[in-house]
Design a protein around this motif. Structure first.
Motif, PDB file in Angstrom:
ATOM      1  N   ALA A 180     -19.568  43.796  31.705  1.00  0.00           N
ATOM      2  CA  ALA A 180     -20.398  43.171  30.673  1.00  0.00           C
ATOM      3  C   ALA A 180     -20.514  41.666  30.910  1.00  0.00           C
ATOM      4  CB  ALA A 180     -19.827  43.461  29.291  1.00  0.00           C
ATOM      5  N   LEU A 181     -19.404  41.013  31.252  1.00  0.00           N
ATOM      6  CA  LEU A 181     -19.444  39.587  31.576  1.00  0.00           C
ATOM      7  C   LEU A 181     -20.326  39.323  32.787  1.00  0.00           C
ATOM      8  CD1 LEU A 181     -15.824  38.207  31.170  1.00  0.00           C
ATOM      9  CD2 LEU A 181     -17.883  37.366  30.081  1.00  0.00           C
ATOM     10  N   LEU A 215       0.028  46.715  31.361  1.00  0.00           N
ATOM     11  CA  LEU A 215      -0.197  47.119  29.976  1.00  0.00           C
ATOM     12  C   LEU A 215      -0.738  48.542  29.884  1.00  0.00           C
ATOM     13  CD1 LEU A 215      -1.775  43.875  28.503  1.00  0.00           C
ATOM     14  CD2 LEU A 215       0.498  44.781  28.064  1.00  0.00           C
ATOM     15  N   TRP A 216      -1.698  48.850  30.737  1.00  0.00           N
ATOM     16  CA  TRP A 216      -2.283  50.198  30.789  1.00  0.00           C
ATOM     17  C   TRP A 216      -1.946  50.785  32.153  1.00  0.00           C
ATOM     18  CZ3 TRP A 216      -6.492  46.726  29.024  1.00  0.00           C
ATOM     19  CH2 TRP A 216      -6.630  46.747  27.644  1.00  0.00           C
ATOM     20  N   PRO A 217      -0.807  51.456  32.299  1.00  0.00           N
ATOM     21  CA  PRO A 217      -0.330  51.857  33.625  1.00  0.00           C
ATOM     22  C   PRO A 217      -1.235  52.841  34.369  1.00  0.00           C
ATOM     23  CG  PRO A 217       1.335  52.309  31.942  1.00  0.00           C
ATOM     24  CD  PRO A 217       0.129  51.812  31.257  1.00  0.00           C
ATOM     25  N   LYS A 218      -1.863  53.736  33.677  1.00  0.00           N
ATOM     26  CA  LYS A 218      -2.650  54.741  34.379  1.00  0.00           C
ATOM     27  C   LYS A 218      -4.027  54.241  34.772  1.00  0.00           C
ATOM     28  CE  LYS A 218       0.245  58.018  34.658  1.00  0.00           C
ATOM     29  NZ  LYS A 218       0.741  58.422  35.928  1.00  0.00           N
ATOM     30  N   THR A 219      -4.718  53.635  33.855  1.00  0.00           N
ATOM     31  CA  THR A 219      -6.055  53.141  34.153  1.00  0.00           C
ATOM     32  C   THR A 219      -6.342  51.931  33.287  1.00  0.00           C
ATOM     33  OG1 THR A 219      -8.389  53.686  34.230  1.00  0.00           O
ATOM     34  CG2 THR A 219      -7.098  54.780  32.533  1.00  0.00           C
ATOM     35  N   HIS A 220      -7.087  51.009  33.813  1.00  0.00           N
ATOM     36  CA  HIS A 220      -7.474  49.862  33.001  1.00  0.00           C
ATOM     37  C   HIS A 220      -8.997  49.765  32.951  1.00  0.00           C
ATOM     38  CE1 HIS A 220      -6.161  48.538  37.013  1.00  0.00           C
ATOM     39  NE2 HIS A 220      -7.142  47.683  36.990  1.00  0.00           N
ATOM     40  N   ILE A 221      -9.613  50.858  32.558  1.00  0.00           N
ATOM     41  CA  ILE A 221     -11.068  50.934  32.449  1.00  0.00           C
ATOM     42  C   ILE A 221     -11.622  49.998  31.379  1.00  0.00           C
ATOM     43  CG2 ILE A 221     -12.958  52.468  31.784  1.00  0.00           C
ATOM     44  CD1 ILE A 221     -11.758  54.582  33.458  1.00  0.00           C
ATOM     45  N   PRO A 222     -10.987  49.843  30.200  1.00  0.00           N
ATOM     46  CA  PRO A 222     -11.570  48.925  29.205  1.00  0.00           C
ATOM     47  C   PRO A 222     -11.762  47.509  29.737  1.00  0.00           C
ATOM     48  CG  PRO A 222      -9.890  50.261  28.174  1.00  0.00           C
ATOM     49  CD  PRO A 222      -9.819  50.549  29.641  1.00  0.00           C
ATOM     50  N   SER A 223     -10.816  47.015  30.498  1.00  0.00           N
ATOM     51  CA  SER A 223     -10.964  45.668  31.041  1.00  0.00           C
ATOM     52  C   SER A 223     -12.053  45.618  32.116  1.00  0.00           C
ATOM     53  CB  SER A 223      -9.646  45.174  31.604  1.00  0.00           C
ATOM     54  OG  SER A 223      -9.209  46.023  32.637  1.00  0.00           O
ATOM     55  N   ALA A 224     -12.209  46.690  32.872  1.00  0.00           N
ATOM     56  CA  ALA A 224     -13.281  46.728  33.864  1.00  0.00           C
ATOM     57  C   ALA A 224     -14.645  46.766  33.182  1.00  0.00           C
ATOM     58  CB  ALA A 224     -13.119  47.931  34.781  1.00  0.00           C
ATOM     59  N   GLY A 232     -24.956  37.046  34.954  1.00  0.00           N
ATOM     60  CA  GLY A 232     -26.053  37.241  35.898  1.00  0.00           C
ATOM     61  C   GLY A 232     -27.405  37.038  35.244  1.00  0.00           C
ATOM     62  N   ALA A 233     -27.555  37.523  34.017  1.00  0.00           N
ATOM     63  CA  ALA A 233     -28.798  37.316  33.282  1.00  0.00           C
ATOM     64  C   ALA A 233     -29.010  35.826  33.009  1.00  0.00           C
ATOM     65  CB  ALA A 233     -28.782  38.115  31.987  1.00  0.00           C
ATOM     66  N   TYR A 234     -27.960  35.137  32.628  1.00  0.00           N
ATOM     67  CA  TYR A 234     -28.066  33.707  32.370  1.00  0.00           C
ATOM     68  C   TYR A 234     -28.470  32.958  33.634  1.00  0.00           C
ATOM     69  CZ  TYR A 234     -26.903  28.968  31.027  1.00  0.00           C
ATOM     70  OH  TYR A 234     -26.956  27.626  30.771  1.00  0.00           O
ATOM     71  N   LEU A 235     -27.842  33.312  34.763  1.00  0.00           N
ATOM     72  CA  LEU A 235     -28.179  32.645  36.032  1.00  0.00           C
ATOM     73  C   LEU A 235     -29.616  32.952  36.433  1.00  0.00           C
ATOM     74  CD1 LEU A 235     -24.864  33.164  38.016  1.00  0.00           C
ATOM     75  CD2 LEU A 235     -25.767  31.026  37.115  1.00  0.00           C
ATOM     76  N   ALA A 236     -30.081  34.169  36.203  1.00  0.00           N
ATOM     77  CA  ALA A 236     -31.456  34.530  36.544  1.00  0.00           C
ATOM     78  C   ALA A 236     -32.443  33.765  35.661  1.00  0.00           C
ATOM     79  CB  ALA A 236     -31.656  36.028  36.394  1.00  0.00           C
ATOM     80  N   ALA A 243     -15.764  37.927  37.427  1.00  0.00           N
ATOM     81  CA  ALA A 243     -16.030  39.319  37.067  1.00  0.00           C
ATOM     82  C   ALA A 243     -16.160  40.183  38.321  1.00  0.00           C
ATOM     83  CB  ALA A 243     -17.296  39.415  36.221  1.00  0.00           C
ATOM     84  N   LEU A 244     -16.855  39.688  39.331  1.00  0.00           N
ATOM     85  CA  LEU A 244     -16.983  40.444  40.583  1.00  0.00           C
ATOM     86  C   LEU A 244     -15.626  40.657  41.245  1.00  0.00           C
ATOM     87  CD1 LEU A 244     -20.178  38.897  42.210  1.00  0.00           C
ATOM     88  CD2 LEU A 244     -19.856  41.276  41.523  1.00  0.00           C
TER      89      LEU A 244
END
Length: 117
Positions: free
Chosen positions: A102-103, A88-97, A108-112, A11-12
């Motif tokens: 969220a992941l 797939l999303w040429p201009k921006t891929h904000i949904p995947s970010a 991170g919460a699980y590791l903490a 995710a990072l």
């Protein structure tokens, strides 16, 4: 615990690749990044900081011998994923970010919690 570490590193690194993609003036869909070269540099450098944060996460969990190859493998996976999603999303891929953030929060919460127990 190691699977969640790899998910957090993925995710990072995906967020870092998202920053690298949008640091380019011709690719980004964000006008506020296009506006100045300083903003593009900040976006690029923050991408590198996040990428090295993922390296630190993997190295602390697996050691240098396994952490660096894992980091390279996950970096390639995140970069290719970012490239395919940008097709797939040429201009921006904000949904995947957003999904990646969220992941990152969940892992991170699980590791903490796992570290506290």
């Amino acid at each position: 615990m190691s699977a969640m570490t790899i998910i957090a590193a993925t995710a990072l690194l995906y967020i870092a690749c998202f920053g690298f993609y949008h640091a380019n003036k011709r690719r980004t869909a964000f006008d506020w990044i296009k506006a100045t070269s300083t903003r593009r540099k900040v976006t690029r450098y923050s991408g590198w900081l996040i990428a090295f944060g993922a390296l630190g996460l993997l190295v602390t969990q697996f050691g240098w011998e396994l952490g660096i190859p894992l980091w390279l493998a996950v970096f390639v996976f995140a970069g290719v994923s970012s490239l395919l999603i940008s097709a797939l999303w040429p201009k921006t891929h904000i949904p995947s970010a957003i999904v990646s953030v969220a992941l990152l929060i969940i892992s991170g919460a699980y590791l903490a919690i796992e570290g506290a127990v």
